[in-house]
Design an enzyme around this catalytic site. Structure first.
Site, PDB file in Angstrom:
ATOM      1  N   LYS A 175      20.988  61.052 187.869  1.00  0.00           N
ATOM      2  CA  LYS A 175      21.517  61.971 188.868  1.00  0.00           C
ATOM      3  C   LYS A 175      20.407  62.449 189.810  1.00  0.00           C
ATOM      4  O   LYS A 175      19.248  62.538 189.415  1.00  0.00           O
ATOM      5  CB  LYS A 175      22.152  63.164 188.163  1.00  0.00           C
ATOM      6  CG  LYS A 175      23.086  63.980 189.046  1.00  0.00           C
ATOM      7  CD  LYS A 175      23.767  65.063 188.248  1.00  0.00           C
ATOM      8  CE  LYS A 175      24.808  65.775 189.100  1.00  0.00           C
ATOM      9  NZ  LYS A 175      24.289  66.268 190.375  1.00  0.00           N
ATOM     10  N   LEU A 202      23.973  68.378 194.773  1.00  0.00           N
ATOM     11  CA  LEU A 202      22.751  68.073 194.015  1.00  0.00           C
ATOM     12  C   LEU A 202      22.498  69.037 192.861  1.00  0.00           C
ATOM     13  O   LEU A 202      21.372  69.470 192.627  1.00  0.00           O
ATOM     14  CB  LEU A 202      21.526  68.041 194.948  1.00  0.00           C
ATOM     15  CG  LEU A 202      21.541  66.954 196.019  1.00  0.00           C
ATOM     16  CD1 LEU A 202      20.360  67.134 196.965  1.00  0.00           C
ATOM     17  CD2 LEU A 202      21.502  65.572 195.390  1.00  0.00           C
ATOM     18  N   CYS A 226      19.610  63.549 202.407  1.00  0.00           N
ATOM     19  CA  CYS A 226      19.518  65.009 202.324  1.00  0.00           C
ATOM     20  C   CYS A 226      19.115  65.596 203.682  1.00  0.00           C
ATOM     21  O   CYS A 226      18.368  64.977 204.437  1.00  0.00           O
ATOM     22  CB  CYS A 226      18.488  65.412 201.274  1.00  0.00           C
ATOM     23  SG  CYS A 226      18.868  64.800 199.633  1.00  0.00           S
ATOM     24  N   THR A 258      27.240  57.237 200.608  1.00  0.00           N
ATOM     25  CA  THR A 258      28.616  57.570 200.975  1.00  0.00           C
ATOM     26  C   THR A 258      28.788  57.759 202.485  1.00  0.00           C
ATOM     27  O   THR A 258      27.838  58.030 203.214  1.00  0.00           O
ATOM     28  CB  THR A 258      29.056  58.859 200.268  1.00  0.00           C
ATOM     29  OG1 THR A 258      28.105  59.897 200.549  1.00  0.00           O
ATOM     30  CG2 THR A 258      29.149  58.635 198.765  1.00  0.00           C
ATOM     31  N   GLY A 304      32.447  50.813 196.654  1.00  0.00           N
ATOM     32  CA  GLY A 304      33.821  50.380 196.392  1.00  0.00           C
ATOM     33  C   GLY A 304      33.987  49.239 195.426  1.00  0.00           C
ATOM     34  O   GLY A 304      35.047  48.605 195.383  1.00  0.00           O
ATOM     35  N   GLY A 334      29.978  52.779 190.828  1.00  0.00           N
ATOM     36  CA  GLY A 334      29.979  54.232 190.776  1.00  0.00           C
ATOM     37  C   GLY A 334      31.368  54.787 190.580  1.00  0.00           C
ATOM     38  O   GLY A 334      31.815  55.032 189.464  1.00  0.00           O
TER      39      GLY A 334
END
Length: 318
Positions: free
Chosen positions: A50, A78, A134, A197, A251, A272
């Site tokens: 993560k 996060l 970020c 994403t 995907g 994912g």
């Protein structure tokens, strides 16, 4: 050559037992997926932990997830216990003999990226993924990954403090992903994860407000697969002269999806959101890739990577 040998891939000098990679944010810090009965470490080549920041973060207020047609929006923010806790308390509990583990570094300043990377360099982690999506708080919240020069600067400072393989996670939310890839290669990136994403929104029609408290979030799942495939192909064209590998992601829920990404230029493929559809999908994807190799009389998975044959005559009918 047995099936296990046929699926081994060389990724930045690391041997992956399988081309499948569990993506950051979907399996916690490497311990969550082991609770699923029937899951085997042998089915995956690597696990991305993560996203990790310098200090602990609680993340965004709920709602933080929203299901969409063929996908999922997330704005977790996060949430993590901070790099020191992960290095000192979590990594010692992982079995590095079973699979590869990749840290995911996040930050809101260049200095934070550098320091988190430095902490992971002095750890048993196998490689480091840089999440450059970020926002840079010193630049008015502009995401590092949407600016090639910002992206390159982050890679550069991380390169200075580690000899471990650096994987740059590229954002699709930018004008020219190829230019960004070139700058990251020049700055020292050893590999890429393509893509992160796609930004999106979901609205509650009764309250007339966004479902996510953060208003917007990252869209993942089958809905973004066509975008991801194109971006992998574009980045592969930049990477080929430098022999830089790509983890293709976005995907993938079955073997056909994974094979498409390999053909487009990926060396490995990330799973994912597909784990939420089917926690045991990796075993099925792995077998599907083996069947594909058999059906096409291919001896090794490397024969598939980058074998896309583009149409040369794209002239429109008049």
């Amino acid at each position: 050559m047995n099936d296990d040998q046929r699926l081994k891939v060389d990724f930045c000098g690391l041997e992956f037992d399988s081309p499948l990679v569990l993506l950051s944010g979907c399996v916690g810090f490497g311990e969550e997926y082991t609770r699923v009965q029937g899951f085997s470490n042998r089915d995956v080549g690597a696990v991305c932990l993560k996203g990790t920041t310098l200090k602990p973060r609680l993340g965004n207020a709920p709602h933080r997830l929203a299901e969409t047609p063929e996908g999922m929006l997330n704005a977790i923010g996060l949430q993590n216990p901070g790099v020191d806790t992960i290095v000192n308390n979590i990594l010692p509990g992982l079995d590095f003999s079973q699979t590869r583990f990749i840290a995911n570094v996040s930050g809101s300043t260049v200095e934070e990226y550098r320091e988190v990377t430095r902490r992971f360099d002095d750890s048993p982690i196998d490689a480091i993924e840089i999440n450059i999506s970020c926002p840079n708080v010193k630049e008015g919240g502009v995401a590092f990954g949407n600016d090639p020069e910002m992206s390159a600067r982050v890679v550069e400072v991380c390169r200075e403090v580690t000899s471990k393989p650096l994987i740059t996670k590229l954002s699709p939310n930018q004008t020219d992903i190829r230019h960004n890839a070139r700058r990251c290669i020049e700055a020292g990136s050893d590999a890429f994860a393509v893509i992160n994403t796609v930004m999106g929104m979901a609205i509650d029609i009764e309250s007339r407000q966004p479902i996510l408290h953060n208003n917007q979030g990252g869209l993942s799942g089958p809905a973004i697969k066509p975008i991801a495939l194109l971006k992998v192909h574009e980045v592969y064209q930049v990477c080929t002269p430098h022999k830089i590998p790509i983890i293709g992601q976005g995907g993938i829920v079955n073997a056909s999806d994974a094979i498409e990404f390999l053909i487009a230029g990926a060396t490995a493929v990330g799973v994912g959101t597909g784990l939420f559809y089917d926690p045991l999908c990796c075993k099925k994807i792995k077998q599907g890739i083996i069947d594909y190799l058999d059906n096409h009389h291919l001896t090794h998975i490397s024969s598939v990577t980058g074998c896309l044959e583009l149409h040369t005559d794209t002239t429109a009918y008049m």
